[in-house]
Motif scaffolding. Structure first.
Motif, PDB file in Angstrom:
ATOM      1  N   ARG A 455       0.832  -1.208   0.000  1.00  0.00           N
ATOM      2  CA  ARG A 455       0.000   0.000   0.000  1.00  0.00           C
ATOM      3  C   ARG A 455       0.871   1.265   0.000  1.00  0.00           C
ATOM      4  N   GLN A 456       2.027   1.173   0.640  1.00  0.00           N
ATOM      5  CA  GLN A 456       2.915   2.325   0.680  1.00  0.00           C
ATOM      6  C   GLN A 456       3.827   2.425  -0.550  1.00  0.00           C
ATOM      7  N   GLY A 457       3.740   1.445  -1.449  1.00  0.00           N
ATOM      8  CA  GLY A 457       4.505   1.512  -2.687  1.00  0.00           C
ATOM      9  C   GLY A 457       5.976   1.200  -2.531  1.00  0.00           C
ATOM     10  N   ASP A 458       6.321   0.322  -1.596  1.00  0.00           N
ATOM     11  CA  ASP A 458       7.716  -0.064  -1.420  1.00  0.00           C
ATOM     12  C   ASP A 458       8.188  -0.831  -2.653  1.00  0.00           C
ATOM     13  N   PRO A 459       9.204  -0.341  -3.365  1.00  0.00           N
ATOM     14  CA  PRO A 459       9.671  -1.036  -4.570  1.00  0.00           C
ATOM     15  C   PRO A 459      10.137  -2.466  -4.313  1.00  0.00           C
ATOM     16  N   ARG A 460      10.554  -2.765  -3.104  1.00  0.00           N
ATOM     17  CA  ARG A 460      10.970  -4.141  -2.823  1.00  0.00           C
ATOM     18  C   ARG A 460       9.785  -5.103  -2.857  1.00  0.00           C
ATOM     19  N   VAL A 461       8.577  -4.576  -2.791  1.00  0.00           N
ATOM     20  CA  VAL A 461       7.379  -5.410  -2.817  1.00  0.00           C
ATOM     21  C   VAL A 461       6.609  -5.223  -4.116  1.00  0.00           C
ATOM     22  N   THR A 462       6.541  -3.987  -4.593  1.00  0.00           N
ATOM     23  CA  THR A 462       5.747  -3.693  -5.788  1.00  0.00           C
ATOM     24  C   THR A 462       6.512  -3.891  -7.083  1.00  0.00           C
ATOM     25  N   GLY A 463       7.849  -3.970  -7.015  1.00  0.00           N
ATOM     26  CA  GLY A 463       8.659  -4.164  -8.209  1.00  0.00           C
ATOM     27  C   GLY A 463       9.651  -3.041  -8.414  1.00  0.00           C
ATOM     28  N   GLY A 464      10.816  -3.376  -8.953  1.00  0.00           N
ATOM     29  CA  GLY A 464      11.853  -2.381  -9.193  1.00  0.00           C
ATOM     30  C   GLY A 464      12.745  -2.118  -7.998  1.00  0.00           C
ATOM     31  N   GLY A 465      12.720  -3.015  -7.003  1.00  0.00           N
ATOM     32  CA  GLY A 465      13.491  -2.798  -5.797  1.00  0.00           C
ATOM     33  C   GLY A 465      14.989  -2.816  -6.006  1.00  0.00           C
ATOM     34  N   SER A 470      21.458   0.405  -7.006  1.00  0.00           N
ATOM     35  CA  SER A 470      22.095   1.270  -8.008  1.00  0.00           C
ATOM     36  C   SER A 470      22.590   2.571  -7.394  1.00  0.00           C
ATOM     37  N   TYR A 471      22.091   2.941  -6.231  1.00  0.00           N
ATOM     38  CA  TYR A 471      22.363   4.273  -5.689  1.00  0.00           C
ATOM     39  C   TYR A 471      23.829   4.435  -5.296  1.00  0.00           C
ATOM     40  N   PRO A 472      24.368   5.628  -5.509  1.00  0.00           N
ATOM     41  CA  PRO A 472      25.787   5.857  -5.207  1.00  0.00           C
ATOM     42  C   PRO A 472      26.074   5.768  -3.719  1.00  0.00           C
ATOM     43  N   PRO A 491      25.161   0.930 -12.958  1.00  0.00           N
ATOM     44  CA  PRO A 491      24.204   0.796 -14.077  1.00  0.00           C
ATOM     45  C   PRO A 491      23.516  -0.558 -14.124  1.00  0.00           C
ATOM     46  N   ALA A 492      24.105  -1.570 -13.519  1.00  0.00           N
ATOM     47  CA  ALA A 492      23.530  -2.905 -13.579  1.00  0.00           C
ATOM     48  C   ALA A 492      22.187  -2.997 -12.841  1.00  0.00           C
ATOM     49  N   PHE A 493      21.928  -2.049 -11.934  1.00  0.00           N
ATOM     50  CA  PHE A 493      20.720  -2.144 -11.113  1.00  0.00           C
ATOM     51  C   PHE A 493      19.764  -0.990 -11.324  1.00  0.00           C
ATOM     52  N   ILE A 494      20.006  -0.186 -12.331  1.00  0.00           N
ATOM     53  CA  ILE A 494      19.043   0.864 -12.670  1.00  0.00           C
ATOM     54  C   ILE A 494      17.899   0.229 -13.439  1.00  0.00           C
TER      55      ILE A 494
END
Length: 498
Positions: A455-465, A470-472, A491-494
């Motif tokens: 419901r909170q849109g966590d990418p680890r659950v909704t996809g794209g986590g 990728s973050y520096p 770039p491998a995780f963007i």
């Protein structure tokens, strides 16, 4: 008159390490004073067991999965996320900080002209310290300078960010100062060996130093006639820098002290059992200043609890908190993190580990760890680099054969799910998932956690986590295999755009 606000946040202090909670080792008279004049929280938790994501969540009122780069350690703080300090300043508050603000990380290249906490007051230094490793910052004198520069009649917000009790400590300084520790106060995840007890006393000494400057600040406010119109909040950004605490979603990594007093806070010496999250302080401070909460946040103001005169459990809606972690340090190949999420209720702590095949606190040391791969790299010395270097860490590694169970829970790989009965196991020593004795509770908490994250849109659950990996990272990089470019996106995780 709008109230002043003094916010004091220690660096790496676990619950219940304050004498207001009954400790005879961790002596905190100033913290106890705040609790006696207002409310002591028994169940306060950080959003993440690491300093920069925890502080970003507190400043914005958002969970780490909403904060993009700021949700991981030592990365960017995106300018698009509003912080309560800016809102207070724009509404007429005089703001500033001393010591540690938001950090570590890079705010300048993210568009901030100063640290998100505000202007710094760090010019005064102490002439003497009780131990090496304690900051030379004279926090109290810097607060005095801040007060002297405040325009007459203007309310203030001041952030006292002690560097203590962050490592490193001067070995033996706590015992040398006369501190002693009872066996009952040694956390169950640490052995009662002399090395460990000495390390805990060094930690206790630094907690006392942080508290002593808070006491001086409270005395200044009283002398100026400002104390009765100042909301005082004292807490910590995450748990103690020992194995199985800081950087872990277990109890000693996320459960922190919290005391609040001041105008609007009803009653004295109240003890509250409601489960609260430090991001709740963001709307709490805004409401104190007569400002609306930020749109789109999940945090809730603590004022209904603070104004209530009762003790115990007050708000039936405050029956759980959520927490999470992503990457801490560069502790694995490809600069990968250890993503995990947790839900804590009054009785249980449930954790889901998204990649249990990874080492939770960093990879063991490789055979060849003596050379660095880049000029700013640090050699991989003892491995498990998400655990701060310390005598306690070295002791557990060296004596793993003597304490195999304690070594296992701190250093070795974990399953995809963990469940702990906090009532009987506050140190999280027995993962009930392995016993199968609480299968119904495990299913219920897993369902509740994943539904709330969705419901909170966590990418680890909704996809794209994978975007979190990728973050520096702007902190030191180590010679692990794979991606290790400091300050660059991997770039491998963007996530690919479709």
């Amino acid at each position: 008159m709008r109230p002043n606000i003094l916010f004091a946040i220690a660096d790496d202090q676990s619950f219940p390490h304050a004498s207001a909670y009954g400790s005879k080792t961790f002596l905190t008279p100033a913290f106890d004073n705040v609790a006696a004049r207002g409310v002591l929280f028994n169940n306060a938790f950080v959003a993440a067991p690491q300093c920069s994501p925890s502080r970003a969540a507190l400043l914005t009122g958002r969970n780490i999965w909403h904060l993009e780069e700021a949700g991981t350690h030592s990365s960017y703080f995106p300018k698009k996320f509003p912080v309560f300090t800016d809102a207070l300043e724009k509404s007429g508050y005089f703001i500033g900080y001393t010591g540690k603000p938001w950090g570590p990380g890079n705010f300048e290249e993210a568009g901030w002209h100063r640290n998100p906490v505000g202007p710094a007051y760090n010019t005064h230094q102490v002439k003497a310290r009780p131990a090496e490793g304690i900051s030379r910052n004279d926090y109290a004198s810097n607060f005095s300078e801040f007060l002297s520069k405040r325009p007459a009649g203007q309310p203030f917000f001041f952030w006292y960010g002690g560097q203590e009790p962050h490592r490193g400590y001067e070995a033996g300084s706590g015992a040398k100062s006369g501190l002693t520790i009872a066996r009952s106060e040694i956390p169950g995840f640490l052995p009662p060996a002399d090395t460990i007890t000495s390390d805990l006393l060094d930690y206790a000494l630094e907690i006392g130093w942080f508290d002593s400057h808070l006491g001086k600040m409270l005395a200044m406010l009283k002398e100026r006639g400002e104390l009765d119109n100042t909301i005082v909040v004292v807490t910590a950004d995450n748990g103690m820098a020992f194995p199985y605490a800081k950087a872990n979603l277990q109890e000693s990594g996320i459960h922190v002290p919290l005391a609040v007093c001041g105008p609007g806070v009803s009653g004295k010496a109240r003890r509250v059992d409601d489960l609260v999250s430090l991001p709740d302080l963001c709307p709490t401070f805004l409401e104190a200043a007569g400002l609306p909460a930020f749109v789109g946040t999940t945090a809730h103001s603590l004022w209904p609890v603070l104004k209530n005169r009762k003790s115990g459990h007050i708000d039936p809606e405050r029956n759980y908190i959520l927490a999470g972690r992503e990457r801490h340090t560069h502790a694995r190949p490809d600069n990968l993190g250890y993503p995990a999420r947790a839900i804590r209720t009054a009785d249980y702590l449930y954790i889901v580990n998204f990649f249990p095949e990874r080492w939770p606190l960093g990879d063991p040391p490789p055979r060849n760890n003596s050379t660095a791969a880049a000029s700013d790299s640090k050699p991989i010395a003892g491995g498990y680099e998400d655990i701060d270097s310390s005598p306690s860490k070295t002791f557990l590694i060296t004596h793993r054969a003597t304490y195999p169970d304690l070594f296992r829970i701190a250093f070795e790989k974990r399953g995809s799910e963990e469940l702990y009965d906090i009532r009987t196991d506050p140190y999280c020593l027995q993962n009930l998932v392995l016993t199968g004795s609480t299968e119904k509770i495990r299913r219920e908490l897993k369902k509740e956690l994943l539904e709330k994250l969705a419901r909170q849109g966590d990418p680890r659950v909704t996809g794209g986590g994978e975007v979190f990996d990728s973050y520096p990272r702007f902190g030191p990089m180590r010679p692990f295999d794979g991606f290790k470019e400091r300050g660059a996106y991997n770039p491998a995780f963007i996530p690919k755009k479709h």
